[in-house]
Scaffold this motif. Structure first.
Motif: not given
Length: 78
Positions: A15-33
Motif C-alpha cells: 500500500t505504501l509503495a502504491d501511494a508513493t508512486k501515486k504521489a510521484i505521479e501527482e507531483l509530476g517528478i522523476e523518481a526511482n522507487v
C-alpha cells in the motif's frame, strides 16, 4: 530522487509503495522507487517497524502508511 519502500512485502508495504508512486505521479517528478525486503538492509536504516519510506537515504516515516498528501509533503521537503 531516490525513494525506497522498506518492508517484508506485507499488505501495508505494498500500500505504501502504491501511494508513493501515486504521489510521484501527482507531483509530476522523476523518481526511482525501490522496494527493499531484505531485513539486513532494512535494519541498516535504523528502522525497527515497517513499512518505512526512505527519501534520498533519509527515513521519512516508519511504522505506518502515510496518506498520499503526506508522502507528497515528505518528497517536497527532501
Amino acid at each position: 530522487m531516490d525513494i525506497k519502500v522498506l518492508g517484508p512485502g506485507c499488505k501495508k508495504c505494498n500500500t505504501l509503495a502504491d501511494a508513493t508512486k501515486k504521489a510521484i505521479e501527482e507531483l509530476g517528478i522523476e523518481a526511482n522507487v525501490e522496494k527493499i525486503d531484505d531485513m539486513v538492509k532494512i535494519l541498516s536504516y535504523g528502522v525497527m517497524s515497517t513499512p518505512a519510506l526512505v527519501i534520498n537515504e533519509k527515513v521519512a516515516v516508519s511504522g505506518k502508511v502515510p496518506s498520499v498528501a503526506e508522502i507528497k509533503e515528505f518528497i517536497q521537503k527532501a
